[in-house]
Design a protein around this motif. Structure first.
Motif, PDB file in Angstrom:
ATOM      1  N   LYS A 127      63.653  44.100  48.191  1.00 16.48           N
ATOM      2  CA  LYS A 127      64.562  44.842  49.087  1.00 16.48           C
ATOM      3  C   LYS A 127      63.986  44.995  50.490  1.00 16.48           C
ATOM      4  CE  LYS A 127      66.553  47.633  45.351  1.00 16.48           C
ATOM      5  NZ  LYS A 127      66.507  48.964  44.714  1.00 16.48           N
ATOM      6  N   GLY A 128      62.744  44.521  50.700  1.00 16.15           N
ATOM      7  CA  GLY A 128      62.165  44.581  52.040  1.00 16.15           C
ATOM      8  C   GLY A 128      61.134  45.662  52.247  1.00 16.15           C
ATOM      9  N   PHE A 129      60.605  46.246  51.172  1.00 16.30           N
ATOM     10  CA  PHE A 129      59.566  47.272  51.288  1.00 16.30           C
ATOM     11  C   PHE A 129      58.184  46.624  51.193  1.00 16.30           C
ATOM     12  CE2 PHE A 129      63.167  49.823  50.184  1.00 16.30           C
ATOM     13  CZ  PHE A 129      62.913  51.103  50.646  1.00 16.30           C
ATOM     14  N   ALA A 130      57.233  47.162  51.938  1.00 18.00           N
ATOM     15  CA  ALA A 130      55.828  46.765  51.827  1.00 18.00           C
ATOM     16  C   ALA A 130      54.980  48.029  51.876  1.00 18.00           C
ATOM     17  CB  ALA A 130      55.423  45.823  52.951  1.00 18.00           C
ATOM     18  N   TYR A 131      53.928  48.060  51.065  1.00 23.31           N
ATOM     19  CA  TYR A 131      53.132  49.283  50.887  1.00 23.31           C
ATOM     20  C   TYR A 131      51.660  49.005  51.159  1.00 23.31           C
ATOM     21  CZ  TYR A 131      51.099  53.284  48.284  1.00 23.31           C
ATOM     22  OH  TYR A 131      50.389  54.401  47.909  1.00 23.31           O
ATOM     23  N   ILE A 132      51.052  49.788  52.055  1.00 18.43           N
ATOM     24  CA  ILE A 132      49.615  49.728  52.329  1.00 18.43           C
ATOM     25  C   ILE A 132      48.995  50.949  51.662  1.00 18.43           C
ATOM     26  CG2 ILE A 132      47.839  49.520  54.093  1.00 18.43           C
ATOM     27  CD1 ILE A 132      50.011  47.339  54.182  1.00 18.43           C
ATOM     28  N   PRO A 133      48.296  50.788  50.527  1.00 17.58           N
ATOM     29  CA  PRO A 133      47.777  51.942  49.790  1.00 17.58           C
ATOM     30  C   PRO A 133      46.565  52.562  50.475  1.00 17.58           C
ATOM     31  CG  PRO A 133      47.054  49.918  48.748  1.00 17.58           C
ATOM     32  CD  PRO A 133      47.971  49.511  49.870  1.00 17.58           C
ATOM     33  N   GLU A 134      46.268  53.811  50.110  1.00 19.23           N
ATOM     34  CA  GLU A 134      45.115  54.507  50.680  1.00 19.23           C
ATOM     35  C   GLU A 134      43.807  53.846  50.263  1.00 19.23           C
ATOM     36  OE1 GLU A 134      43.140  59.002  50.752  1.00 19.23           O
ATOM     37  OE2 GLU A 134      44.835  58.563  49.439  1.00 19.23           O
ATOM     38  N   ASP A 135      43.711  53.432  49.005  1.00 20.19           N
ATOM     39  CA  ASP A 135      42.492  52.827  48.480  1.00 20.19           C
ATOM     40  C   ASP A 135      42.599  51.308  48.589  1.00 20.19           C
ATOM     41  OD1 ASP A 135      40.258  51.978  47.107  1.00 20.19           O
ATOM     42  OD2 ASP A 135      40.461  53.456  45.497  1.00 20.19           O
ATOM     43  N   ARG A 136      42.177  50.759  49.738  1.00 23.08           N
ATOM     44  CA  ARG A 136      42.329  49.324  49.983  1.00 23.08           C
ATOM     45  C   ARG A 136      41.491  48.491  49.029  1.00 23.08           C
ATOM     46  NH1 ARG A 136      39.851  51.249  54.711  1.00 23.08           N
ATOM     47  NH2 ARG A 136      37.600  50.972  54.725  1.00 23.08           N
ATOM     48  N   GLN A 137      40.321  49.025  48.606  1.00 24.27           N
ATOM     49  CA  GLN A 137      39.424  48.254  47.760  1.00 24.27           C
ATOM     50  C   GLN A 137      40.041  47.962  46.393  1.00 24.27           C
ATOM     51  OE1 GLN A 137      36.355  46.980  48.323  1.00 24.27           O
ATOM     52  NE2 GLN A 137      36.244  47.632  50.442  1.00 24.27           N
ATOM     53  N   LYS A 138      40.629  48.995  45.772  1.00 24.92           N
ATOM     54  CA  LYS A 138      41.138  48.837  44.411  1.00 24.92           C
ATOM     55  C   LYS A 138      42.589  48.387  44.360  1.00 24.92           C
ATOM     56  CE  LYS A 138      37.974  52.149  42.244  1.00 24.92           C
ATOM     57  NZ  LYS A 138      37.851  53.417  41.486  1.00 24.92           N
ATOM     58  N   GLU A 139      43.403  48.852  45.311  1.00 23.02           N
ATOM     59  CA  GLU A 139      44.837  48.593  45.225  1.00 23.02           C
ATOM     60  C   GLU A 139      45.349  47.590  46.252  1.00 23.02           C
ATOM     61  OE1 GLU A 139      47.418  52.034  44.364  1.00 23.02           O
ATOM     62  OE2 GLU A 139      45.620  53.261  44.661  1.00 23.02           O
ATOM     63  N   GLY A 140      44.585  47.355  47.324  1.00 20.45           N
ATOM     64  CA  GLY A 140      45.092  46.504  48.392  1.00 20.45           C
ATOM     65  C   GLY A 140      44.512  45.109  48.424  1.00 20.45           C
ATOM     66  N   LEU A 141      43.335  44.922  47.780  1.00 21.30           N
ATOM     67  CA  LEU A 141      42.644  43.637  47.874  1.00 21.30           C
ATOM     68  C   LEU A 141      42.153  43.179  46.510  1.00 21.30           C
ATOM     69  CD1 LEU A 141      40.430  44.525  50.975  1.00 21.30           C
ATOM     70  CD2 LEU A 141      42.425  43.018  51.009  1.00 21.30           C
ATOM     71  N   ILE A 142      41.940  41.865  46.393  1.00 16.20           N
ATOM     72  CA  ILE A 142      41.312  41.299  45.197  1.00 16.20           C
ATOM     73  C   ILE A 142      39.933  40.827  45.621  1.00 16.20           C
ATOM     74  CG2 ILE A 142      41.449  39.544  43.396  1.00 16.20           C
ATOM     75  CD1 ILE A 142      44.474  39.571  43.743  1.00 16.20           C
ATOM     76  N   GLN A 143      38.902  41.557  45.192  1.00 26.53           N
ATOM     77  CA  GLN A 143      37.554  41.364  45.717  1.00 26.53           C
ATOM     78  C   GLN A 143      36.979  39.981  45.422  1.00 26.53           C
ATOM     79  OE1 GLN A 143      35.918  43.623  47.710  1.00 26.53           O
ATOM     80  NE2 GLN A 143      37.866  44.696  47.687  1.00 26.53           N
ATOM     81  N   SER A 144      37.443  39.325  44.373  1.00 30.71           N
ATOM     82  CA  SER A 144      36.892  38.021  44.008  1.00 30.71           C
ATOM     83  C   SER A 144      37.498  36.872  44.808  1.00 30.71           C
ATOM     84  CB  SER A 144      37.108  37.762  42.513  1.00 30.71           C
ATOM     85  OG  SER A 144      38.495  37.812  42.196  1.00 30.71           O
ATOM     86  N   LEU A 145      38.529  37.162  45.616  1.00 31.44           N
ATOM     87  CA  LEU A 145      39.195  36.104  46.380  1.00 31.44           C
ATOM     88  C   LEU A 145      38.742  36.085  47.836  1.00 31.44           C
ATOM     89  CD1 LEU A 145      42.900  36.270  45.090  1.00 31.44           C
ATOM     90  CD2 LEU A 145      41.011  34.829  44.281  1.00 31.44           C
ATOM     91  N   SER A 146      39.040  34.991  48.503  1.00 32.17           N
ATOM     92  CA  SER A 146      38.680  34.828  49.915  1.00 32.17           C
ATOM     93  C   SER A 146      39.639  35.624  50.801  1.00 32.17           C
ATOM     94  CB  SER A 146      38.758  33.355  50.301  1.00 32.17           C
ATOM     95  OG  SER A 146      40.111  32.913  50.238  1.00 32.17           O
ATOM     96  N   VAL A 147      39.312  35.674  52.091  1.00 36.69           N
ATOM     97  CA  VAL A 147      40.192  36.309  53.071  1.00 36.69           C
ATOM     98  C   VAL A 147      41.557  35.636  53.063  1.00 36.69           C
ATOM     99  CG1 VAL A 147      40.545  36.742  55.537  1.00 36.69           C
ATOM    100  CG2 VAL A 147      38.259  37.016  54.534  1.00 36.69           C
TER     101      VAL A 147
END
Length: 506
Positions: free
Chosen positions: A339-359
């Motif tokens: 529907k066009g929503f995007a969410y930037i969570p407070e905890d970027r490490q756990k919810e916003g990024l996948i640590q094992s992947l590249s930039v």
């Protein structure tokens, strides 16, 4: 440079510390002295080398070059256990907890007490209650950590270190980034007690008002090098900014004469129940194209819950939702993204990024369908999207194939925002987007947000920092205990009105 006086004891001195990672010089011959019974502030932009230096002192990392003198003796800690046994504790910026274990189990992890050959859970619970009482937290020792809010989890990180005996140095890396005002005051009182006991506090923070309030000395790093050391009593904020960034710093610019578009989102009578009452109680608001709507309130007021409801993360929500004038109650996260929503969570490490992947992979993970043809990945299109995003979002990275954890916190946050924008959203939800990032990176983030709003994207910004509400938001709604207690625009968006509404008129 600030040197010790006859009455101030240097408990640790790091000399000519360098740290080289593959392709990166993180620290370049840095010297630092830590003074007993003082708050030794360490500041610098994201990527300046602050956390790397502290990890070396705490035994998490080892220096490539240089020596460390601890109480006059040369030491070399190969792990955190050795440093802890010597009396050095560290509270990391990013949470280092086991979400599936209890509070007591987390606090005593790797330092368990035994009785008759078994773990003494009774003693664990007793000591956990004692340390949490000291921190003025009514958290039960058997509570599962994953069920706690981020601020409470930060308290558990602090409590883990307080259990450590014979502290000589305590390193605090952004300890207040998730705490409420009341919790911050408790922490500051605790710091004062530790100072009286002769503990050297290393305090890393991007909150200038905290530095000026509790700091005794300040050491500034820039690009991995020592720039300055001074007594806090001898400096001011412009001096700090100048030393940190090499210039007077970017300022957040607010468009006072913005023309908003049509109403894109309308929420009526939003109610979210929880075990002890209502997390949200009859909340209603509208959002317009190109608007930056701020949501302000104390921790626990219901700010994050609104964003989670809008993203379809809470199933028990009640109320009416309209997108572009059509009824559209959130069903799931994928449904809201469509529907066009995007969410930037407070905890970027756990919810916003996948640590094992590249930039690069983190940037395109949410929009891969844009770069596929049947079962084939359109590599060139994906690479072009990554290159453009890195350029437009001021992401400092030498190679997009580098792992995401090699970036500073501010650049990681820009990746999270860039990833969301590649999904082509109409509504962007930002939860504490500047948590734990420096002055310059904050200005970059809000320059990005303003550009997106100018392109017609509607933005909801949750922030606990008053100056962000005042300088960025076009309109602010304030929550207190799950209810809307105020709505402000123009000159009404000021410190006094927001605080009064956030505290229920007190």
């Amino acid at each position: 440079m600030y040197e010790k006086s006859d009455t101030v004891e240097v408990c640790l001195e790091a000399k000519q510390i360098s740290k080289i990672y593959p392709g990166t010089l993180a620290l370049d011959k840095v010297d630092i002295k830590l003074y007993r019974g003082k708050v030794n502030v360490l500041i610098g932009e994201n990527g300046a080398g602050k956390s790397t230096l502290m990890k070396i002192i705490a035994g998490v990392e080892q220096p490539t070059e240089g020596t460390i003198l601890f109480h006059g003796n040369e030491v070399s800690f190969t792990n955190t256990r050795e440093a802890a046994e010597a009396g050095i504790g560290i509270i990391h910026q990013e949470l280092n907890l086991f979400p599936n274990l209890t509070v007591a189990q987390n606090i005593f992890m790797a330092r368990e007490k035994t009785k008759y050959g078994k773990i003494n859970e009774g003693e664990h619970n007793k000591q956990t209650k004692d340390v949490l009482q000291k921190l003025e937290q009514a958290i039960e020792p058997d509570k599962i950590v994953g069920e706690l809010r981020v601020g409470q989890q930060q308290i558990i990180e602090i409590a883990k270190t307080m259990i450590q005996k014979e502290l000589s140095i305590l390193i605090m890396d952004e300890p207040t980034s998730s705490l409420s005002n009341k919790e911050v005051e408790v922490l500051f009182h605790l710091i004062e007690e530790l100072k009286q006991q002769g503990v050297a506090i290393v305090y890393i923070s991007h909150r200038m008002e905290e530095i000026m309030r509790i700091g005794d000395t300040v050491t500034i790093l820039r690009d991995g090098k020592l720039v300055a050391s001074e007594r806090v009593s001898e400096i001011d904020l412009p001096w700090i900014v100048e030393k940190m960034v090499g210039h007077s710093g970017k300022k957040i610019k607010k468009n006072e004469h913005k023309k908003l578009g049509k109403e894109i989102l309308k929420v009526e009578n939003l109610v979210l129940p929880r075990e002890d009452g209502l997390a949200l109680d009859d909340v209603s608001f509208s959002l317009f194209e190109g608007e930056i709507l701020g949501i302000y309130g104390m921790l626990g007021a219901g700010r994050t819950e609104i964003l989670e409801c809008l993203m379809g993360r809470n199933k028990d929500v009640k109320g009416d939702f309209f997108v572009d004038g059509k009824y559209a109650k959130p069903k799931s996260v994928p449904d809201q993204i469509s529907k066009g929503f995007a969410y930037i969570p407070e905890d970027r490490q756990k919810e916003g990024l996948i640590q094992s992947l590249s930039v690069a992979k983190n940037l395109t993970i949410s929009s891969l369908k844009n770069y596929t043809w049947f079962f084939h990945l359109l590599k060139k299109q994906e690479e072009n999207a990554v290159t453009e995003t890195i350029k437009n979002f001021f992401i400092k990275v030498s190679n997009s194939d580098l792992p995401i954890y090699s970036l500073s916190g501010g650049n990681q946050q820009k990746v999270v925002i860039g990833k969301s924008i590649l999904t082509s959203p109409k509504i962007l939800l930002l939860d504490e987007p500047t948590r734990g990032i420096d002055i310059s990176a904050k200005a970059d983030v809000f320059e990005i947000v303003n550009k997106l709003a100018d392109q017609g994207i509607a933005v909801i910004l949750v922030s606990s920092e008053l100056n962000e509400m005042i300088n960025v938001a076009d309109r602010v709604i304030v929550l207190s205990k799950g209810k809307v207690t105020g709505e402000f625009t123009g000159s009404g968006v000021n410190e006094q009105s927001l605080m009064r509404a956030a505290t229920g008129g007190e």
